[in-house]
Design a protein around this motif. Structure first.
Motif, PDB file in Angstrom:
ATOM      1  N   PHE A  90      59.359  58.417  41.298  1.00  0.00           N
ATOM      2  CA  PHE A  90      59.153  58.952  42.640  1.00  0.00           C
ATOM      3  C   PHE A  90      60.367  59.738  43.127  1.00  0.00           C
ATOM      4  CE2 PHE A  90      55.677  55.841  42.814  1.00  0.00           C
ATOM      5  CZ  PHE A  90      54.684  56.654  43.334  1.00  0.00           C
ATOM      6  N   ALA A  91      61.555  59.365  42.684  1.00  0.00           N
ATOM      7  CA  ALA A  91      62.738  60.146  43.040  1.00  0.00           C
ATOM      8  C   ALA A  91      62.669  61.537  42.413  1.00  0.00           C
ATOM      9  CB  ALA A  91      64.002  59.423  42.592  1.00  0.00           C
ATOM     10  N   LEU A  92      62.306  61.598  41.128  1.00  0.00           N
ATOM     11  CA  LEU A  92      62.173  62.897  40.466  1.00  0.00           C
ATOM     12  C   LEU A  92      61.026  63.706  41.054  1.00  0.00           C
ATOM     13  CD1 LEU A  92      62.680  61.824  36.738  1.00  0.00           C
ATOM     14  CD2 LEU A  92      64.271  63.126  38.159  1.00  0.00           C
ATOM     15  N   PHE A  93      59.934  63.027  41.360  1.00  0.00           N
ATOM     16  CA  PHE A  93      58.768  63.694  41.930  1.00  0.00           C
ATOM     17  C   PHE A  93      59.101  64.316  43.284  1.00  0.00           C
ATOM     18  CE2 PHE A  93      54.145  63.270  43.438  1.00  0.00           C
ATOM     19  CZ  PHE A  93      53.810  64.473  42.835  1.00  0.00           C
ATOM     20  N   LYS A  94      59.865  63.584  44.086  1.00  0.00           N
ATOM     21  CA  LYS A  94      60.249  64.086  45.393  1.00  0.00           C
ATOM     22  C   LYS A  94      61.186  65.278  45.270  1.00  0.00           C
ATOM     23  CE  LYS A  94      61.881  62.499  49.909  1.00  0.00           C
ATOM     24  NZ  LYS A  94      62.358  61.312  50.683  1.00  0.00           N
TER      25      LYS A  94
END
Length: 298
Positions: free
Chosen positions: A100-104
């Protein structure tokens, strides 16, 4: 008079942590050492390195099985060989946080409410006709919004107020709010679907004699692997061949892991995998949509 410093070596007859009487080097209740002393810098460094090396060793062993031996990490846990590996919940949470960090950071558009200028008119349409179409579209949208607010108002006045507040935002504010809510609520919704994933496995393998906890363990490992693969997929931007390999392995991984853990023939495993994916993706989409909707309205 100054207070004397804590003795460097102090043996206690009662545990300083829980108060239980002690007779050896460790408390029989909580396990704390009875020989207390202020650790030196060397001891701090030794403890840190020992802990890091132990964790690193567990991590690489866990990753090796998780990535290249589908289902074997789950089997190791089920058969009682656990201390050498990272805990399933920690693996799942770590890889989901990374994803989710990379996705954000990737800037992917989650919700598209359209441009603030509305639908562009056709090149051949007269200006007056285009403006009339835009006005009609805005009127229809306003009617839909009013119906949504009225429907939510029958459920709860708070939901109606939330809808009123959201629909009162500009197009850009709506998009920004939707993104913020998505990244805030979606990880929780996905995690709460893990028990459902395990329940589907339980139903698909009725009569196997496996307990629900074993299915939940498999759910954590398999979904943790999926998050890891999707994270690597995002990092491999521009490497089309690598992305293809990652997606192919993601597709074939789960049925391979299911066969290793649960046994069974290829055909039945494939059928169970198809049913499992359909159920999981459907409930996952509903859970995420519900979580985002609640986050927007409350």
């Amino acid at each position: 008079m100054t207070t004397p410093a804590l003795e460097f070596h102090q043996h206690t007859d009662s545990c300083k942590n829980c108060g239980s009487a002690t007779s050896g080097n460790f408390c029989h209740q909580c396990g704390q050492a009875t020989h207390l002393h202020v650790p030196s810098a060397r001891e701090f460094l030794h403890e840190f390195i020992a802990h890091y090396v132990a964790l690193e060793g567990k991590l690489w062993r866990s990753l090796k099985l998780l990535l290249f031996k589908p289902g074997l990490l789950s089997r190791e846990y089920i058969e009682g060989r656990r201390v050498r590996y990272v805990e399933p919940l920690r693996l799942y949470l770590s890889f989901s946080i990374i994803f989710f960090a990379l996705f954000k950071m990737s800037g992917v558009e989650i919700v598209n409410f359209g441009s603030s200028g509305g639908t562009p008119p056709a090149l051949s349409a007269p200006a007056g006709a285009a403006q009339a179409e835009q006005a009609e579209a805005a009127k229809d949208l306003k009617g839909i919004e009013d119906n949504v607010k009225h429907g939510l108002g029958t459920l709860s006045p708070r939901l109606e107020q939330g809808a009123e507040r959201f629909f009162g935002l500009s197009q850009k504010e709506r998009a920004d709010t939707a993104k913020r809510v998505f990244f805030s609520y979606t990880p929780y919704a996905i995690f709460l679907m893990m028990p459902m994933f395990a329940l589907y496995l339980k139903l698909l393998y009725l009569g196997s004699g496996r307990r629900y906890g074993e299915h939940f363990l498999f759910a954590l490992h398999s979904n943790g692997f999926a998050f890891l693969m999707l994270s690597l997929f995002m990092l491999a931007d521009g490497w089309n061949l690598v992305r293809f390999v990652l997606l192919a392995w993601l597709v074939f991984y789960l049925p391979t892991a299911m066969r290793r853990v649960y046994g069974g023939g290829r055909l039945m495993t494939a059928l169970r995998w198809i049913v499992l994916m359909l159920l999981h993706l459907l409930t996952l989409a509903l859970a995420v949509a519900l979580a985002v909707a609640v986050g927007l309205l409350l």
